[in-house]
Design a protein around this motif. Structure first.
Motif, PDB file in Angstrom:
ATOM      1  N   ALA A 117      60.015  22.823  79.256  1.00  0.00           N
ATOM      2  CA  ALA A 117      60.221  20.902  78.167  1.00  0.00           C
ATOM      3  C   ALA A 117      60.967  20.425  79.580  1.00  0.00           C
ATOM      4  O   ALA A 117      61.694  19.573  79.848  1.00  0.00           O
ATOM      5  CB  ALA A 117      60.626  20.642  77.207  1.00  0.00           C
ATOM      6  N   ALA A 118      61.726  21.735  79.778  1.00  0.00           N
ATOM      7  CA  ALA A 118      62.928  20.901  81.096  1.00  0.00           C
ATOM      8  C   ALA A 118      62.588  20.301  82.306  1.00  0.00           C
ATOM      9  O   ALA A 118      62.904  19.854  83.303  1.00  0.00           O
ATOM     10  CB  ALA A 118      63.749  22.627  81.304  1.00  0.00           C
ATOM     11  N   TYR A 119      61.294  21.162  82.834  1.00  0.00           N
ATOM     12  CA  TYR A 119      60.638  20.976  83.699  1.00  0.00           C
ATOM     13  C   TYR A 119      59.935  19.243  83.714  1.00  0.00           C
ATOM     14  O   TYR A 119      60.125  18.212  84.238  1.00  0.00           O
ATOM     15  CB  TYR A 119      59.504  21.295  84.350  1.00  0.00           C
ATOM     16  CG  TYR A 119      60.040  22.932  85.941  1.00  0.00           C
ATOM     17  CD1 TYR A 119      59.429  22.320  86.818  1.00  0.00           C
ATOM     18  CD2 TYR A 119      60.324  23.397  85.275  1.00  0.00           C
ATOM     19  CE1 TYR A 119      59.528  22.846  88.115  1.00  0.00           C
ATOM     20  CE2 TYR A 119      60.933  24.483  86.256  1.00  0.00           C
ATOM     21  CZ  TYR A 119      60.430  24.365  87.787  1.00  0.00           C
ATOM     22  OH  TYR A 119      60.778  25.002  88.296  1.00  0.00           O
ATOM     23  N   GLU A 120      59.649  18.940  82.335  1.00  0.00           N
ATOM     24  CA  GLU A 120      58.888  17.843  82.176  1.00  0.00           C
ATOM     25  C   GLU A 120      60.329  16.563  82.299  1.00  0.00           C
ATOM     26  O   GLU A 120      59.923  15.311  82.523  1.00  0.00           O
ATOM     27  CB  GLU A 120      58.559  17.343  80.579  1.00  0.00           C
ATOM     28  CG  GLU A 120      57.130  18.062  80.930  1.00  0.00           C
ATOM     29  CD  GLU A 120      56.358  18.862  79.450  1.00  0.00           C
ATOM     30  OE1 GLU A 120      55.285  19.066  79.743  1.00  0.00           O
ATOM     31  OE2 GLU A 120      57.245  18.246  78.929  1.00  0.00           O
ATOM     32  N   SER A 121      61.502  17.158  81.586  1.00  0.00           N
ATOM     33  CA  SER A 121      62.360  15.988  80.900  1.00  0.00           C
ATOM     34  C   SER A 121      63.842  16.239  82.563  1.00  0.00           C
ATOM     35  O   SER A 121      64.201  15.529  82.582  1.00  0.00           O
ATOM     36  CB  SER A 121      63.270  16.519  80.106  1.00  0.00           C
ATOM     37  OG  SER A 121      64.110  17.873  79.697  1.00  0.00           O
ATOM     38  N   ASN A 136      60.617  16.819  90.398  1.00  0.00           N
ATOM     39  CA  ASN A 136      60.787  15.077  90.044  1.00  0.00           C
ATOM     40  C   ASN A 136      59.304  14.940  90.132  1.00  0.00           C
ATOM     41  O   ASN A 136      59.009  14.034  90.788  1.00  0.00           O
ATOM     42  CB  ASN A 136      61.512  15.198  91.470  1.00  0.00           C
ATOM     43  CG  ASN A 136      62.597  15.499  91.328  1.00  0.00           C
ATOM     44  OD1 ASN A 136      62.990  14.938  89.552  1.00  0.00           O
ATOM     45  ND2 ASN A 136      63.724  15.809  91.752  1.00  0.00           N
ATOM     46  N   THR A 137      58.220  15.415  91.145  1.00  0.00           N
ATOM     47  CA  THR A 137      57.201  15.582  90.690  1.00  0.00           C
ATOM     48  C   THR A 137      56.011  15.731  89.767  1.00  0.00           C
ATOM     49  O   THR A 137      55.093  15.171  89.380  1.00  0.00           O
ATOM     50  CB  THR A 137      56.158  15.656  92.019  1.00  0.00           C
ATOM     51  OG1 THR A 137      55.497  17.228  91.845  1.00  0.00           O
ATOM     52  CG2 THR A 137      57.101  15.828  93.224  1.00  0.00           C
ATOM     53  N   ILE A 138      56.425  16.735  88.730  1.00  0.00           N
ATOM     54  CA  ILE A 138      55.571  16.728  86.728  1.00  0.00           C
ATOM     55  C   ILE A 138      55.714  15.825  86.205  1.00  0.00           C
ATOM     56  O   ILE A 138      57.067  15.880  85.955  1.00  0.00           O
ATOM     57  CB  ILE A 138      56.296  18.427  87.064  1.00  0.00           C
ATOM     58  CG1 ILE A 138      55.925  19.613  88.165  1.00  0.00           C
ATOM     59  CG2 ILE A 138      55.829  18.611  85.721  1.00  0.00           C
ATOM     60  CD1 ILE A 138      56.717  20.577  87.995  1.00  0.00           C
ATOM     61  N   ARG A 139      54.500  15.444  85.704  1.00  0.00           N
ATOM     62  CA  ARG A 139      54.484  14.775  84.746  1.00  0.00           C
ATOM     63  C   ARG A 139      54.383  15.637  83.560  1.00  0.00           C
ATOM     64  O   ARG A 139      55.592  15.027  82.117  1.00  0.00           O
ATOM     65  CB  ARG A 139      53.779  13.797  84.341  1.00  0.00           C
ATOM     66  CG  ARG A 139      53.396  12.646  82.825  1.00  0.00           C
ATOM     67  CD  ARG A 139      52.214  11.950  83.268  1.00  0.00           C
ATOM     68  NE  ARG A 139      51.693  11.656  84.609  1.00  0.00           N
ATOM     69  CZ  ARG A 139      51.769  10.213  85.019  1.00  0.00           C
ATOM     70  NH1 ARG A 139      52.787   9.412  84.080  1.00  0.00           N
ATOM     71  NH2 ARG A 139      51.247  10.086  86.053  1.00  0.00           N
ATOM     72  N   ALA A 140      53.291  16.558  83.232  1.00  0.00           N
ATOM     73  CA  ALA A 140      54.008  17.049  81.795  1.00  0.00           C
ATOM     74  C   ALA A 140      52.670  18.535  82.549  1.00  0.00           C
ATOM     75  O   ALA A 140      52.063  18.762  83.094  1.00  0.00           O
ATOM     76  CB  ALA A 140      52.611  16.581  81.128  1.00  0.00           C
ATOM     77  N   PHE A 141      53.248  19.629  81.086  1.00  0.00           N
ATOM     78  CA  PHE A 141      52.310  20.656  81.137  1.00  0.00           C
ATOM     79  C   PHE A 141      51.747  20.716  79.725  1.00  0.00           C
ATOM     80  O   PHE A 141      52.084  20.018  78.585  1.00  0.00           O
ATOM     81  CB  PHE A 141      52.943  21.963  81.121  1.00  0.00           C
ATOM     82  CG  PHE A 141      53.894  21.851  82.660  1.00  0.00           C
ATOM     83  CD1 PHE A 141      53.430  22.883  83.379  1.00  0.00           C
ATOM     84  CD2 PHE A 141      55.275  21.488  82.837  1.00  0.00           C
ATOM     85  CE1 PHE A 141      54.267  23.141  84.167  1.00  0.00           C
ATOM     86  CE2 PHE A 141      55.813  22.276  83.750  1.00  0.00           C
ATOM     87  CZ  PHE A 141      55.492  22.411  84.755  1.00  0.00           C
ATOM     88  N   ARG A 142      50.719  20.969  79.760  1.00  0.00           N
ATOM     89  CA  ARG A 142      50.023  21.517  78.625  1.00  0.00           C
ATOM     90  C   ARG A 142      49.202  22.812  78.496  1.00  0.00           C
ATOM     91  O   ARG A 142      48.018  23.645  78.876  1.00  0.00           O
ATOM     92  CB  ARG A 142      48.477  20.486  79.257  1.00  0.00           C
ATOM     93  CG  ARG A 142      48.605  19.013  78.496  1.00  0.00           C
ATOM     94  CD  ARG A 142      47.056  17.755  78.807  1.00  0.00           C
ATOM     95  NE  ARG A 142      47.618  16.711  78.761  1.00  0.00           N
ATOM     96  CZ  ARG A 142      47.913  16.337  79.584  1.00  0.00           C
ATOM     97  NH1 ARG A 142      47.865  17.173  81.031  1.00  0.00           N
ATOM     98  NH2 ARG A 142      48.708  15.556  80.580  1.00  0.00           N
ATOM     99  N   ILE A 143      49.653  23.741  77.941  1.00  0.00           N
ATOM    100  CA  ILE A 143      49.856  24.913  77.647  1.00  0.00           C
ATOM    101  C   ILE A 143      48.275  25.031  76.538  1.00  0.00           C
ATOM    102  O   ILE A 143      47.979  24.973  75.679  1.00  0.00           O
ATOM    103  CB  ILE A 143      50.692  25.639  76.192  1.00  0.00           C
ATOM    104  CG1 ILE A 143      52.095  25.455  77.550  1.00  0.00           C
ATOM    105  CG2 ILE A 143      50.762  27.075  75.984  1.00  0.00           C
ATOM    106  CD1 ILE A 143      53.028  25.659  76.410  1.00  0.00           C
ATOM    107  N   GLU A 144      47.908  25.839  77.376  1.00  0.00           N
ATOM    108  CA  GLU A 144      46.151  26.185  76.646  1.00  0.00           C
ATOM    109  C   GLU A 144      46.362  27.248  75.425  1.00  0.00           C
ATOM    110  O   GLU A 144      45.811  27.520  74.685  1.00  0.00           O
ATOM    111  CB  GLU A 144      45.166  26.099  77.740  1.00  0.00           C
ATOM    112  CG  GLU A 144      44.903  24.388  78.440  1.00  0.00           C
ATOM    113  CD  GLU A 144      43.882  24.916  79.628  1.00  0.00           C
ATOM    114  OE1 GLU A 144      43.462  25.210  80.006  1.00  0.00           O
ATOM    115  OE2 GLU A 144      43.923  23.948  80.743  1.00  0.00           O
TER     116      GLU A 144
END
Length: 119
Positions: free
Chosen positions: A16-20, A58-66
């Protein structure tokens, strides 16, 4: 304030820190002796991690944990990441915690977007 417990929560807060783009949040999650490894980085320390890896936020929009498997102070996560340029990649990451801080992360790439391959 919401009660936060467990390694799974630490890991979700890290992504979440990366996303925000919240560097303070991720700084609070990493131990002073934190190490990071990937095919590009071999056990780099906390300072080097923030120098070389954190700018990628700065380039990352989202992570989806599978998948997230936790046992004691260790966990494996399989996820898909998405960049703002539309590139997607898959990784497995191994996490180790020491109390309420992340002590180690090891990244294993399954696939990479073209822009990451030019790292």
């Amino acid at each position: 304030m919401e009660q936060r417990n467990g390694l799974s929560d630490l890991i979700r807060r890290c992504y979440a820190a990366y996303e925000s783009k919240d560097r303070q949040a991720i700084e609070e999650l990493l131990s002073d002796d934190f190490t990071f490894s990937s095919p590009f980085d071999d056990h780099i320390n906390r300072a080097k991690y923030f120098e070389t890896c954190w700018p990628n936020s700065n380039t990352i929009r989202a992570f989806r944990i599978e998948k997230l498997f936790e046992k004691g102070n260790e966990a494996f996560v399989l996820y898909e990441g998405e960049r703002y340029d539309g590139g997607k990649w898959r990784c497995t990451e191994f996490f180790r915690a020491d109390g309420s801080k992340l002590k180690e992360v090891q990244v294993f790439f399954a696939s990479l977007p073209d822009s990451v391959l030019k790292h």
